[in-house]
Design a protein around this motif. Sequence first.
Motif, mmCIF file in Angstrom:
data_model
loop_
_atom_site.group_PDB
_atom_site.id
_atom_site.type_symbol
_atom_site.label_atom_id
_atom_site.label_comp_id
_atom_site.label_asym_id
_atom_site.label_seq_id
_atom_site.Cartn_x
_atom_site.Cartn_y
_atom_site.Cartn_z
ATOM 1 N N SER A 109 -0.028 -2.287 8.670
ATOM 2 C CA SER A 109 -0.992 -1.300 8.174
ATOM 3 C C SER A 109 -1.188 -0.172 9.174
ATOM 4 N N LEU B 65 -3.656 2.621 9.991
ATOM 5 C CA LEU B 65 -5.015 3.056 9.666
ATOM 6 C C LEU B 65 -5.352 4.317 10.445
ATOM 7 N N LYS C 293 -1.276 9.785 8.943
ATOM 8 C CA LYS C 293 -0.693 8.602 8.287
ATOM 9 C C LYS C 293 0.334 9.018 7.219
ATOM 10 N N TRP D 4 -4.756 -5.919 -4.489
ATOM 11 C CA TRP D 4 -4.584 -6.482 -3.140
ATOM 12 C C TRP D 4 -3.940 -7.858 -3.214
ATOM 13 N N LEU E 43 1.752 0.013 4.997
ATOM 14 C CA LEU E 43 0.588 0.308 4.161
ATOM 15 C C LEU E 43 -0.372 1.256 4.890
ATOM 16 N N THR E 44 -0.886 2.236 4.163
ATOM 17 C CA THR E 44 -2.000 3.011 4.713
ATOM 18 C C THR E 44 -3.179 2.788 3.774
ATOM 19 N N THR E 45 -4.339 2.651 4.323
ATOM 20 C CA THR E 45 -5.520 2.436 3.481
ATOM 21 C C THR E 45 -6.802 2.779 4.237
ATOM 22 N N ALA F 102 -7.146 -4.589 4.769
ATOM 23 C CA ALA F 102 -6.049 -4.463 5.737
ATOM 24 C C ALA F 102 -6.132 -5.595 6.761
ATOM 25 N N SER G 188 -2.830 -7.824 6.773
ATOM 26 C CA SER G 188 -1.814 -7.284 7.680
ATOM 27 C C SER G 188 -1.360 -8.279 8.747
ATOM 28 N N VAL H 236 -1.505 -4.125 12.816
ATOM 29 C CA VAL H 236 -2.205 -2.892 12.449
ATOM 30 C C VAL H 236 -1.950 -1.851 13.537
#
Lengths: 245, 312
Positions: free
Chosen positions: B99, B101, B108, B240, B255-257, B263, B267, B270
């Motif tokens: 992830s 972040l 990102k 999810w 993944l970006t969130t 996350a 994840s 990260v």
Amino acid sequence: MKYQVLVALVKMELKKFIRQPANLFLNLLFPAVLTIVFLFAFSDPEMGMDINSVVPGLIVYAVIFLIMTIAQSFSSERQEGLLKRLNTTPMTSAEFMGSQIITHMMISIVQVIVVLMLAYFLGFRPQSGIEGILLSLPVVAIFALSSVGLGLITATISKTPEAATGISFIFILPMMFFGTFIPITSTTQQIASFIPSYYLVDALKLIFEGDWMNTNILLDLAVISIFSILVVLFGIILFKKYGSR
Amino acid sequence: MSSVIKSELEKLNKKELFEIATLRKISIPNNWSKSLIVELLALNVSIDNIPKIKPVPLIHRIKTDSAPIIVIKDLAKKFEDITAIENLNLEIIEGELFSLLGPNGAGKTTTINILNGIMKPTKGTISIAGFDVTKNLDAIKKIIGLCPQEAAVFKFLNARENIELFGKLHSVSKEELEERTDNLLELLGLTEASKRKAGGYSGGMLRKLNLIIGLISDPKIVFLDEPTVGMDARARRKTWEFIGSLKEKKKTIILTTHYIEEAEALSDRVGIIDYGKLIELGTPKELMKRHATKNLEEVFLKITGRRIMEEI
């Protein structure tokens, strides 16, 4: 170039055309209405024009409006991130641009058929008969290449679909006024010689008259082909470099 | 701080949030996003109260037997005067869910876009499955799937037509395409609506379709750029869970969130990015331990708050 990819893209483009009422209106209904109105308004032998000389102009009228449709479509797909997404698939630029060209050539042929059918009901009887009508289809389809090219150029310049609509008139208006069926004086004739649609009108007139051996036809076809190929290549290069992201 | 307070704060506009911050004697920079202000007010801390933390050495590589499938070296991206990414070094291991972040505008999406070949880097190299992104993009396109931040779907096509189009662009065979389309539509609850034009879909349904399109080629590497933004809580939970199931299929997921809680739960590692720099990297547990926090959200606020404070 993968056949499966090309077919999938052409199908998608055709669905886009058919399912969006604005496209149908602008590219099929509008030329149909114009055909009816203009044939009544302009096909007056006393004005030096009869129905047979007006029809080629109406066909060109229909095809040049594809510029706007193409420009709007590319601009909105760019804005919605669709072009970016398509760029991340294994689809090649040749497949994508090839699908655009094939689709719009097909649409231009449908436009010619719509205009000719309506014109026929209103009294249009080309001396060339069916052969002339069949010959006119590929000629118009080649000219449709230039509409794809000019649409791509417009989309590259425009940031939004709304801007694309306005900017497309830079190309549409001169072709409308100097290269269709509006009476050409000696002054406008000189301007018209720089407008490619003028050559398409001239070629179609000669084709419908059955005057296929006229050397002017070859000149017209050469101008149309060279212009269309150059414009579409320029449009593709320009759009790929500056307009697709 | 309770989630009740946070949900109440989310109802307020930015001006009202600033007024609350002033009443609580909390100083907040003008350029902060609303979501970040809400997070800070909900935690009831001021960036002035956040202790300056000594920079920690970044762990660039996870200790594992698996080989890195993505190797990013000295990546930089500049847009005229703005530096979107600066000196990014990162390795992503095959089969991990990584992830990325960061606050809005941290870099990102730019990173994801460069990894996908949508943007060209100003500097640095990226290797994906052994292929250089700038030189072998065609080979990379065959093994990646993208779920972009915006719901990039053709609105005049229905869900099934959209999925099939992208499947064909990836040269998926007809039988496989049908099977995968049915499965994915079923898993994300779009089967019933699959023959309706996407133009009539709700935001959540469009996001689900967006995700399905990204997965239809059964890619080895999946880029999910804020895949659940705009979804309601129920749809988000389902999505999810679905993303979690992709991990079991040994997919490498980037993944970006902004949903840090999710996350944290999903994840393997990260990376926190801010102002284009990778400022923290590790497993969620490592990061929480390193920053002595209870959850990843607090780590995020601590370190992104610190960076902003240093620049004021």
